[in-house]
Scaffold this motif. Structure first.
Motif, short mmCIF file in Angstrom:
data_model
loop_
_atom_site.label_atom_id
_atom_site.label_comp_id
_atom_site.label_asym_id
_atom_site.label_seq_id
_atom_site.Cartn_x
_atom_site.Cartn_y
_atom_site.Cartn_z
N LEU A 38 0.83 -1.20 0.00
CA LEU A 38 0.00 0.00 0.00
C LEU A 38 0.87 1.25 0.00
N PRO A 39 0.45 2.30 -0.75
CA PRO A 39 1.23 3.53 -0.75
C PRO A 39 1.14 4.23 0.59
N GLN A 40 2.23 4.81 1.05
CA GLN A 40 2.23 5.51 2.32
C GLN A 40 1.65 6.91 2.15
N LEU A 41 0.93 7.37 3.18
CA LEU A 41 0.38 8.72 3.13
C LEU A 41 1.41 9.70 3.64
N GLN A 42 2.50 9.80 2.92
CA GLN A 42 3.52 10.80 3.17
C GLN A 42 3.33 11.92 2.16
N PRO A 43 3.78 13.12 2.46
CA PRO A 43 3.60 14.22 1.51
C PRO A 43 4.33 13.95 0.20
N ALA A 44 3.76 14.46 -0.88
CA ALA A 44 4.44 14.38 -2.17
C ALA A 44 5.73 15.20 -2.11
N VAL A 45 6.72 14.76 -2.86
CA VAL A 45 8.04 15.39 -2.85
C VAL A 45 8.15 16.36 -4.02
N SER A 46 8.64 17.54 -3.74
CA SER A 46 8.92 18.49 -4.81
C SER A 46 10.15 18.03 -5.57
N ARG A 88 2.26 22.87 -4.81
CA ARG A 88 2.93 22.78 -3.52
C ARG A 88 2.03 22.10 -2.49
N ALA A 89 2.62 21.58 -1.45
CA ALA A 89 1.90 21.10 -0.26
C ALA A 89 0.82 20.09 -0.62
N VAL A 90 1.22 19.01 -1.29
CA VAL A 90 0.31 17.90 -1.56
C VAL A 90 0.54 16.85 -0.46
N PRO A 91 -0.45 16.55 0.38
CA PRO A 91 -0.21 15.77 1.59
C PRO A 91 -0.19 14.26 1.41
N ALA A 92 -0.30 13.77 0.19
CA ALA A 92 -0.29 12.32 -0.02
C ALA A 92 0.57 11.97 -1.22
N ARG A 93 1.46 11.00 -1.02
CA ARG A 93 2.34 10.54 -2.09
C ARG A 93 1.71 9.41 -2.90
N ALA A 94 0.46 9.11 -2.65
CA ALA A 94 -0.23 8.04 -3.37
C ALA A 94 -0.42 8.42 -4.83
N MET A 95 -0.62 7.41 -5.68
CA MET A 95 -0.96 7.63 -7.07
C MET A 95 -2.29 8.37 -7.16
N LEU A 96 -2.29 9.53 -7.82
CA LEU A 96 -3.52 10.28 -8.05
C LEU A 96 -4.04 9.96 -9.44
N THR A 97 -5.33 9.67 -9.55
CA THR A 97 -5.89 9.15 -10.79
C THR A 97 -6.81 10.10 -11.51
N ALA A 98 -7.39 11.07 -10.81
CA ALA A 98 -8.37 11.95 -11.46
C ALA A 98 -8.49 13.24 -10.68
N VAL A 99 -9.00 14.29 -11.36
CA VAL A 99 -9.14 15.60 -10.73
C VAL A 99 -10.36 16.29 -11.33
N SER A 100 -11.07 17.04 -10.49
CA SER A 100 -12.26 17.78 -10.94
C SER A 100 -12.32 19.11 -10.21
#
Length: 331
Positions: A38-46, A88-100
């Motif tokens: 499972l992906p960890q809920l760590q912040p995304a890295v710049s 900036r400041a994305v709080p999850a490093r998980a794979m993001l699949t969609a946006v609205s």
């Protein structure tokens, strides 16, 4: 049925890009390994390499283009897709699949670990509204009707609804799928029509429709049995869904009947975009389809056969496409 689907098989089979890249071996590993895969809920890295990340979803926030993808990457463009910078400041490093986006500032992104992220500043910064890393029931699509009412959908008929801008999310129960004792179909793409009806493109050739703003849903048979990964309502009211092996289906009567349209390609299609003068679709192996309406489509393939994963119309009408290696120049 759920117990007979190993989680990795379901996850790779459930979304267009994840399926294609997992099978091809092109999908990079997550930045930090986590227990049970499972992906960890760590912040995304710049990262300077963010613009080369695999992108799975894209949309407009006013005149801004917002795209999301692997490792929690969010890309922003304010020049019609000519250049991108990382949010900036994305709080999850998980794979993001969609946006609205509901307007130029308020947007939501969804992805693995059941994450739902919200931004109130056009994608610059994000806050975590929901996650479920214990089961990691991925979300594949999100659609907001306004800045309060929205839906997110994903694996095993997971459909979530909010009426307070995402401060709370509630599961919406669906009827049993045709031929099944329960709702167990993967839901790939939610989209809305101008008349207020909602649609979800799903697996096994099914489309779900709601005529009451998501309170109840009905399965529509399209005559196709493969997965439908994308869908959109065109400006003339035509509904278009697309998916495996270049399949494109259209409906002129709100989904009551569907007709297969020759797409000109056998490559699986990952996204459909409504344009001012018709539609566009993109897909694996560099497939790009354009047409005025959904009746006469023409296909072309990139010479490099780069997998195309998402697309959005820029403010000037040009098409901005995204790939397994980031955004491409507007066309």
């Amino acid at each position: 049925m759920r117990n007979n689907r190993p989680i990795q098989r379901a996850m790779t089979a459930a979304h267009s890009l994840m399926l294609a890249l997992a099978l091809s071996g092109a999908l990079p590993a997550t930045a930090a390994a986590a227990p049970a895969g499972l992906p960890q809920l760590q912040p995304a890295v710049s990262s300077p390499a963010a613009a080369q990340a695999a992108i799975l979803g894209a949309t407009r926030a006013g005149s801004r283009i917002v795209a999301v993808g692997e490792h929690g990457v969010v890309l922003l463009s304010d020049d019609g897709g000519k250049s991108f910078r990382q949010g900036r400041a994305v709080p999850a490093r998980a794979m993001l699949t969609a946006v609205s986006f509901a307007d130029a500032r308020n947007g939501w992104a969804v992805g693995h670990a059941g994450v739902i992220l919200h931004t109130a500043d056009g994608g610059e910064t994000w806050q975590l509204q929901r996650s479920d890393a214990q089961t990691d029931q991925p979300l594949f699509s999100v659609q907001f009707l306004d800045d309060r009412h929205g839906f997110a959908a994903g694996l095993w008929s997971l459909l979530l609804e909010t009426t307070d801008g995402g401060r709370s999310w509630h599961k919406r129960d669906l009827p049993a799928a045709p031929g099944s004792a329960k709702a167990d179909r993967n839901l790939f793409r939610i989209f809305a029509a101008a008349d207020g009806r909602l649609y979800i493109a799903a697996e096994q050739g099914l489309v779900l429709r709601s005529t009451d703003l998501g309170a109840t849903w009905r399965y529509l048979q399209t005559g196709y049995t493969g997965s439908l990964w994308a869908g959109a309502a065109l400006q003339d009211g035509t509904l278009v869904v697309a998916g495996m092996r270049g399949t494109v289906l259209s409906s002129q009567d709100g989904g009551d009947t569907w007709h297969q349209v020759a797409s000109g390609t056998r490559s699986s299609l990952t996204d459909v975009v409504a344009l001012a003068d018709g539609m566009a679709a993109v897909g694996l192996e560099g497939a790009a389809v354009r047409g005025r309406g959904a009746g006469a489509l023409e296909a072309a393939s990139r010479p490099d056969r780069l997998d195309l994963t998402a697309a959005v119309a820029a403010p000037d009408g040009k098409l901005v496409m995204f790939s397994s290696h980031g955004p491409l120049a507007p066309q």
